[in-house]
Write a protein that holds these residues in place. Sequence first.
Motif, mmCIF file in Angstrom:
data_model
loop_
_atom_site.group_PDB
_atom_site.id
_atom_site.type_symbol
_atom_site.label_atom_id
_atom_site.label_comp_id
_atom_site.label_asym_id
_atom_site.label_seq_id
_atom_site.Cartn_x
_atom_site.Cartn_y
_atom_site.Cartn_z
ATOM 1 N N VAL A 43 63.942 -29.619 13.771
ATOM 2 C CA VAL A 43 63.961 -28.828 14.288
ATOM 3 C C VAL A 43 62.738 -27.901 14.105
ATOM 4 O O VAL A 43 61.751 -26.876 13.903
ATOM 5 C CB VAL A 43 64.390 -27.462 13.712
ATOM 6 N N ARG A 44 62.894 -28.110 12.567
ATOM 7 C CA ARG A 44 60.723 -27.465 12.391
ATOM 8 C C ARG A 44 59.954 -28.227 13.123
ATOM 9 O O ARG A 44 58.852 -27.077 13.380
ATOM 10 C CB ARG A 44 61.208 -27.655 10.964
ATOM 11 N N SER A 45 59.867 -30.042 13.119
ATOM 12 C CA SER A 45 58.619 -30.571 14.028
ATOM 13 C C SER A 45 58.734 -29.782 15.530
ATOM 14 O O SER A 45 57.555 -29.389 15.918
ATOM 15 C CB SER A 45 58.896 -31.499 14.022
ATOM 16 N N VAL A 46 59.770 -29.481 15.981
ATOM 17 C CA VAL A 46 60.051 -28.417 17.375
ATOM 18 C C VAL A 46 59.220 -27.083 17.018
ATOM 19 O O VAL A 46 58.289 -26.901 18.150
ATOM 20 C CB VAL A 46 60.993 -28.708 17.669
ATOM 21 N N LEU A 47 59.874 -26.805 16.598
ATOM 22 C CA LEU A 47 59.299 -25.410 16.199
ATOM 23 C C LEU A 47 57.723 -25.042 16.484
ATOM 24 O O LEU A 47 57.162 -24.796 16.228
ATOM 25 C CB LEU A 47 59.662 -24.017 15.154
ATOM 26 N N TYR B 166 57.099 -23.566 32.551
ATOM 27 C CA TYR B 166 57.146 -23.464 31.079
ATOM 28 C C TYR B 166 57.867 -24.961 30.831
ATOM 29 O O TYR B 166 58.928 -25.147 30.772
ATOM 30 C CB TYR B 166 57.424 -21.746 31.027
ATOM 31 N N ARG B 167 57.453 -25.108 29.730
ATOM 32 C CA ARG B 167 58.169 -25.449 28.910
ATOM 33 C C ARG B 167 58.942 -24.682 27.603
ATOM 34 O O ARG B 167 59.184 -24.365 28.163
ATOM 35 C CB ARG B 167 57.467 -26.741 27.172
ATOM 36 N N VAL B 168 60.424 -25.201 28.671
ATOM 37 C CA VAL B 168 61.539 -24.223 27.865
ATOM 38 C C VAL B 168 61.511 -24.193 26.791
ATOM 39 O O VAL B 168 61.814 -22.653 25.789
ATOM 40 C CB VAL B 168 63.229 -25.445 27.908
ATOM 41 N N VAL B 169 60.783 -24.870 25.315
ATOM 42 C CA VAL B 169 61.129 -24.529 23.805
ATOM 43 C C VAL B 169 60.026 -23.589 24.166
ATOM 44 O O VAL B 169 60.118 -22.477 23.249
ATOM 45 C CB VAL B 169 60.570 -26.209 23.154
ATOM 46 N N ASP B 170 59.079 -23.396 24.830
ATOM 47 C CA ASP B 170 58.037 -22.160 24.333
ATOM 48 C C ASP B 170 59.095 -20.769 24.873
ATOM 49 O O ASP B 170 58.471 -20.514 24.551
ATOM 50 C CB ASP B 170 56.743 -22.426 25.298
ATOM 51 N N ALA B 171 59.466 -21.046 26.401
ATOM 52 C CA ALA B 171 60.087 -19.812 26.918
ATOM 53 C C ALA B 171 61.041 -19.524 25.039
ATOM 54 O O ALA B 171 61.127 -18.052 25.688
ATOM 55 C CB ALA B 171 61.077 -19.874 28.088
ATOM 56 N N LEU B 172 62.326 -19.909 25.402
ATOM 57 C CA LEU B 172 62.999 -19.680 24.277
ATOM 58 C C LEU B 172 62.389 -19.860 23.109
ATOM 59 O O LEU B 172 62.505 -18.243 22.032
ATOM 60 C CB LEU B 172 64.011 -20.478 24.061
#
Length: 373
Positions: free
Chosen positions: A91-95, A176-182
């Motif tokens: 989770v930390r790596s993705v964020l 958009y990258r989904v992770v960027d949007a959220l």
Amino acid sequence: MTRRALACLLPFALVACATNAAAPTPPSTPTPAPAAAPTPPASALLPKVPQPPERPVAPAPVTDPAIPREQRIQAFVDYAVGTYQADPAFVRSVLAQAQYQQKIIDAMTRPAEAVKPWRDYRPIFLTDARIEGGRAFYAANRGALDRIAAETGVPAEYIVAIIGVETSYGKITGNYRVVDALYTLAFDYPKRAPFFAGELAQLFALGKVEPQLDILALKGSYAGAMGMGQFMPSSYRLWGKDGDGDGQRDLLTHLPDVFASIANYFVVHGWQRGGPVAARADRDAAAADFVPESLDPVYPLADLAARGYRPQAGQPTAEGATLLSLDGEMGKEYWLGYRNFYVITRYNRSPMYALAVHQLAQAIRNGGAVGAP
């Protein structure tokens, strides 16, 4: 999308009677005030359509803008780990790789449903190209679509219309990258941070059950919706279906899974097999304005008729409905939304969205051309 009811208050007339010692003046007869539209007691309303439990939202330590951002991010890691057993290091790596996007915030503040009246909103989706594209898409996938329709009771043209409205039949699924949007909406859009932070956590939960998905690479809309049907992570995880039994749910491009998942979303939210969706309505000349408090189809047709709103001749009827008053191209339009109309609004809470899907589905089925409804 809940709309506030507008109360219609009739003023009380105060009649002053002058008196004269010699000969009292008889009081004048007040003019009767026009009768207000009857309001039925709560017991007269029909039950609401049963719905699945609300999707979980993130708690205040994750979303309170008064808390420093880094603390909120750490609280999010704890929330994702504690709620969905996500790996904290992952989770930390993705964020750490997620990026804030100002244009996502800009897009969220001006959705078409909020700024356009029906006369301008409808032509976006009811075009000859979209209707013809829907008929071609249906023809190319008729076998799979008709099978899902038979199994679920959701007509094939409504599945096609959802895909047509959401992504132009898979042509526009979002860049958009989904992770960027959220990430952006979870930590920089306080108005809806609880929902979007909840969806960001659901993205990690989805990655656990569908390991073939690279959540850092997923592309979608500015709101984080993915694939041909634009499913949010929670919808993907909770209601996505494996439509062909291959052991995976691919709602990005795999048509059997896309069709089955859209139909399942409708079924879970109360779709009634064979039931009508909506009907154009007439308004009596003397009818008072009526704006229901919600889109729930709880008003019996007899009650709506007593208020002065009736289905036009030849239009379908159902046990209960809600009333829509829209600014159409030729003036005010009145529509009755039935149970299945309400179900479409669970896909997108805008009643204009649901009516556009309905009209597009009808045009695809009937081969209609664009024009006034």
